[in-house]
Scaffold this active site. Structure first.
Site, PDB file in Angstrom:
ATOM      1  N   SER A   1       0.532  -1.571   0.400  1.00 16.72           N
ATOM      2  CA  SER A   1      -0.241  -0.052  -0.014  1.00 16.72           C
ATOM      3  C   SER A   1       1.036   1.560   0.285  1.00 16.72           C
ATOM      4  O   SER A   1       1.891   1.010   0.576  1.00 16.72           O
ATOM      5  CB  SER A   1      -1.184   0.196   1.772  1.00 16.72           C
ATOM      6  OG  SER A   1      -1.200   0.751   1.283  1.00 16.72           O
ATOM      7  N   SER A   2       0.677   2.325  -0.778  1.00 21.17           N
ATOM      8  CA  SER A   2       1.161   3.611  -0.764  1.00 21.17           C
ATOM      9  C   SER A   2       1.299   4.157   0.925  1.00 21.17           C
ATOM     10  O   SER A   2       2.628   4.718   0.879  1.00 21.17           O
ATOM     11  CB  SER A   2       0.050   4.783  -1.451  1.00 21.17           C
ATOM     12  OG  SER A   2      -0.453   5.335  -1.353  1.00 21.17           O
ATOM     13  N   CYS A   3       0.574   3.516   1.879  1.00 22.35           N
ATOM     14  CA  CYS A   3       0.862   4.367   2.955  1.00 22.35           C
ATOM     15  C   CYS A   3       2.020   3.793   3.693  1.00 22.35           C
ATOM     16  O   CYS A   3       2.017   4.332   4.916  1.00 22.35           O
ATOM     17  CB  CYS A   3      -0.353   4.208   3.977  1.00 22.35           C
ATOM     18  SG  CYS A   3      -1.059   2.665   4.487  1.00 22.35           S
TER      19      CYS A   3
ATOM     20  N   HIS B   1     -12.263   5.004   2.227  1.00 25.21           N
ATOM     21  CA  HIS B   1     -10.997   5.644   1.966  1.00 25.21           C
ATOM     22  C   HIS B   1     -11.701   6.820   1.390  1.00 25.21           C
ATOM     23  O   HIS B   1     -13.056   6.926   1.444  1.00 25.21           O
ATOM     24  CB  HIS B   1     -10.424   4.523   0.667  1.00 25.21           C
ATOM     25  CG  HIS B   1      -9.449   3.651   1.124  1.00 25.21           C
ATOM     26  ND1 HIS B   1      -9.491   2.555   1.547  1.00 25.21           N
ATOM     27  CD2 HIS B   1      -8.134   4.307   1.783  1.00 25.21           C
ATOM     28  CE1 HIS B   1      -8.880   2.043   2.223  1.00 25.21           C
ATOM     29  NE2 HIS B   1      -7.919   3.086   2.279  1.00 25.21           N
TER      30      HIS B   1
END
Length: 320
Positions: free
Chosen positions: A112-114, A185
């Site tokens: 995940s980009s987080c 989200h």
């Protein structure tokens, strides 16, 4: 026997009812793959090591898409970080171990980009992983996903193969997403908020933060497409993770305007600046993956229209 996915290859899609899993099933079936294995959570709890081991021994899938996991927005991540950490690590751990023991040919895992540092140079390159502090609102989830990316690398190293392919899609959206305000989200939460305001005759919608953070979104069908492309081109991949994004980012303010327009909300948008913004910007550098010859095809307006139509037909029609 060929290393590439054949039409009769045994393909296990974990998380087949979710945002990504559901579209993977749809795409593979429409591409003529006949031997797709799925299991609802009631029949196979992926956090249960013995159940996962027995399933892999019995079914012997050749290809695995690990689209199962616990996901949520800022609120859910802040209130149950231990659940996010435990559930995702347990799923990854059990599936990776069983996939190795039963010699699955290839497995696609999603980060995940987080996971990337909060204040990262933009666009974010793969090598920026673990070079700085991560956003504390999603710490539990981000650490679990980082462990998964690292697991892919270490299994590949230890067992001298590139069985595990790690992809990091940016903020994904589409049909079958969560639309409840606690767990969703930003994009799906906005669809819900504007739709509710429109149908209830609300005059204004209050949104969190300043509206200035920028986010890159990618439609679930594009991620599914990239995943299948990866399985068909396994020989091209090095033992590393690959970013997958659309290459375009929008401020939350721009996103809110696009969504309110598609939904048909005519009132005003107010920003509650006492609420957190999260990471200032998240744009991925996906050039490594794009250089293999794959491109996303869905622009944001088309993607949101498709998602909103699904939302109205399904959620609003009382299916969820």
């Amino acid at each position: 026997m060929s290393d590439t996915m054949q039409k009769n290859s045994k393909i296990f899609i974990a998380g087949h009812t979710g945002l990504l899993g559901s579209v993977l099933v749809k795409k593979l079936e429409s591409d003529g793959y006949k031997n797709i294995i799925t299991r609802p959570h009631e029949e196979l709890d992926l956090t249960n090591q013995n159940a996962v081991a027995a399933f892999f021994q019995r079914e012997r899938p050749e290809y695995v898409f690990l689209a199962a996991g616990r996901v949520g927005g800022i609120m859910a991540n802040k209130t149950s970080p231990a659940t996010f950490l435990h559930t995702n690590i347990a799923i990854q751990d059990n599936v990776f171990e069983s996939a190795t023991k039963t010699q699955v040919r290839y497995l696609v895992f999603y980060g995940s980009s987080c996971m990337y540092p909060k204040h990262c140079p933009q666009p974010i390159k793969e090598e920026y992983l673990m070079t700085g502090e991560i956003e504390d609102t999603s710490e539990g989830y981000a650490i679990a996903k980082t462990a998964g990316i690292l697991a892919c690398k270490t299994y590949n190293n230890q067992y001298k193969n590139n069985r595990f392919i790690a992809l990091i899609p940016n903020s994904m959206y589409g049909p079958n997403d969560h639309f409840d305000l606690e767990n969703s989200h930003v994009l799906s939460a906005l669809i819900r908020k504007f739709h509710d305001a429109k149908t209830q005759g609300g005059k204004k919608v209050v949104l969190w933060g300043t509206g200035t953070p920028r986010r890159e979104f990618i439609f679930s069908e594009d991620v599914a497409d990239a995943s299948i492309f990866a399985m068909k081109n396994t020989g091209k991949f090095m033992n590393m993770h690959y970013n997958i994004g659309s290459g375009v980012d929008y401020s939350i303010k721009e996103l809110a305007e696009i969504i309110s327009d598609i939904v048909g909300f005519k009132g005003e948008i107010e920003w509650d600046t006492t609420k957190p913004d999260g990471t200032p910007r998240k744009l991925l550098d996906s050039s490594r993956f794009l250089n293999f010859g794959w491109t996303p095809t869905t622009d944001i307006v088309k993607g949101i229209k498709t998602t909103y139509k699904w939302y109205v037909n399904n959620i609003q029609a009382g299916m969820h």
